[in-house]
Design an enzyme around this catalytic site. Structure first.
Site, PDB file in Angstrom:
ATOM      1  N   HIS A 105       0.873  -1.164   0.000  1.00 12.49           N
ATOM      2  CA  HIS A 105       0.000   0.000   0.000  1.00 12.49           C
ATOM      3  C   HIS A 105       0.917   1.222   0.000  1.00 12.49           C
ATOM      4  O   HIS A 105       1.890   1.259   0.759  1.00 12.49           O
ATOM      5  CB  HIS A 105      -0.922   0.024   1.237  1.00 12.49           C
ATOM      6  CG  HIS A 105      -2.179  -0.765   1.041  1.00 12.49           C
ATOM      7  ND1 HIS A 105      -2.885  -1.329   2.088  1.00 12.49           N
ATOM      8  CD2 HIS A 105      -2.869  -1.083  -0.096  1.00 12.49           C
ATOM      9  CE1 HIS A 105      -3.958  -1.961   1.602  1.00 12.49           C
ATOM     10  NE2 HIS A 105      -3.958  -1.829   0.287  1.00 12.49           N
ATOM     11  N   ASP A 160       1.171   4.128   1.175  1.00 20.95           N
ATOM     12  CA  ASP A 160       1.622   4.868   2.360  1.00 20.95           C
ATOM     13  C   ASP A 160       2.710   4.114   3.132  1.00 20.95           C
ATOM     14  O   ASP A 160       3.250   4.629   4.110  1.00 20.95           O
ATOM     15  CB  ASP A 160       0.440   5.218   3.278  1.00 20.95           C
ATOM     16  CG  ASP A 160      -0.351   4.013   3.747  1.00 20.95           C
ATOM     17  OD1 ASP A 160      -0.543   3.072   2.942  1.00 20.95           O
ATOM     18  OD2 ASP A 160      -0.789   4.003   4.913  1.00 20.95           O
TER      19      ASP A 160
HETATM   20 ZN   LIG Z   1      -1.351   1.613   6.103  1.00 22.85          ZN
HETATM   21 ZN   LIG Z   2      -2.466  -1.176   4.208  1.00 20.80          ZN
END
Ligand SMILES: [Zn+2]
Ligand SMILES: [Zn+2]
Length: 303
Positions: free
Chosen positions: A62, A64
């Site tokens: 992901h 981030d």
């Molecule tokens: Zn996260």
């Molecule tokens: Zn995540």
């Protein structure tokens, strides 16, 4: 060892909190867990030197948690790094790095020792350095995500100065030899054993890093008896159904994992931007696990 959260916000950065990254720093080297966008700035603010970075561990793909990776890898290239860098994460990382090199986005002047996994149902040692052993285990998120455990190697016992003097060992090189485990012979031909003056070996400290995950048995296993469990607490219990749906944990669930694992302390992080003031998360966790710390960017926790 010191633990330094470099980013504590989930999903996107805020003015006070960057996205996920965390440093585990020893005397001569440090390890980076996740590398969200902007992590380089946080590394600089924390006073950490990229040249001493031994390895990077990514939990999952992901954005981030890994969008800061190309920039960091490129900077170390600009700095003419030659020392190898460990890089561990889920499958897809190799393809990502290959693409960056193919498109000439990243120039790497150093070898990357890459290990990627698409399943890891048993806790497995994935990286070893002079100071640490790091193991990984799959957690329970929306997509394949790894949790990590860092075990510091046992440290030698304390040197008993009084005892050394009493046994007639003169201060100097003989002390060093005793400290490194050697037995020594004195001028009067008597032998002093290292074990006469050295205390018992001290166990190393341990830390577990469980981001992003629903509460699960694997997190408990990874965090068994650790000195510090770093666990995501994206929501309060009020949003438990969102937590379940998006593959996250509430603060109460993080606290239960810490309690069930027998962790000594809990550091909660990865807060939803829904909580500009995360105090309710801390209160919720402390009601179940009192030794909980609320992560702030760039704070330092001595383990
Ligand atoms: Zn996260
Ligand atoms: Zn995540």
């Amino acid at each position: 060892m010191r633990v330094i959260p470099l980013g504590t916000s989930s999903g996107k950065p805020t003015l006070k909190r960057n996205v996920s990254a965390l440093a585990v720093a020893g005397e001569a080297e440090w390890l980076l867990f996740d590398c969200g966008e902007g992590t380089q700035m946080q590394i600089t603010r924390a006073g950490l030197s990229p040249s001493r970075l031994s390895a990077v561990f990514i939990t999952h793909l992901h954005g981030d948690h890994f969008n800061g990776l190309p920039g960091l890898l490129s900077t170390m290239g600009l700095d003419r790094r030659t020392r190898g860098l460990g890089l561990t994460g889920p499958q897809g990382i190799r393809e990502y790095l290959d693409m960056l090199e193919r498109l000439r986005v990243a120039f790497l002047t150093y070898p990357v020792e890459l290990r990627q996994f698409n399943s890891l149902a048993e806790s497995t040692v994935v990286y070893e350095t002079a100071e640490y052993s790091v193991s990984a285990l799959a957690l329970d998120h929306r997509l394949f995500a790894l949790g990590y455990r860092i075990d510091e190697r046992p440290r030698p016992g304390r040197f008993n100065v009084e005892q050394a003097r009493k046994l007639g060992v003169p201060e100097g090189p003989l002390w060093g030899r005793l400290q490194s485990g050697e037995d020594v012979r004195l001028i009067d031909d008597s032998v002093v054993r290292s074990s006469d003056v050295m205390g018992a070996e001290r166990p190393g400290k341990s830390v577990a890093y469980c981001l992003d995950t629903r509460p699960c048995a694997m997190a408990v296993e990874l965090a068994r008896n650790v000195d510090l469990l770093i666990h995501e607490a994206t929501y309060t219990e009020e949003f438990a159904s969102e937590a379940q749906q998006y593959g996250h944990s509430t603060a109460a669930q993080a606290a239960r994992t810490a309690r069930d694992a027998g962790a000594r302390r809990l550091l909660i992080t990865h807060f939803s931007t829904r909580f500009p003031d995360p105090t309710p998360l801390l209160q919720e966790a402390r009601a179940i696990f009192p030794d909980t710390i609320l992560a702030e960017d760039l704070m330092e926790i001595e383990v």
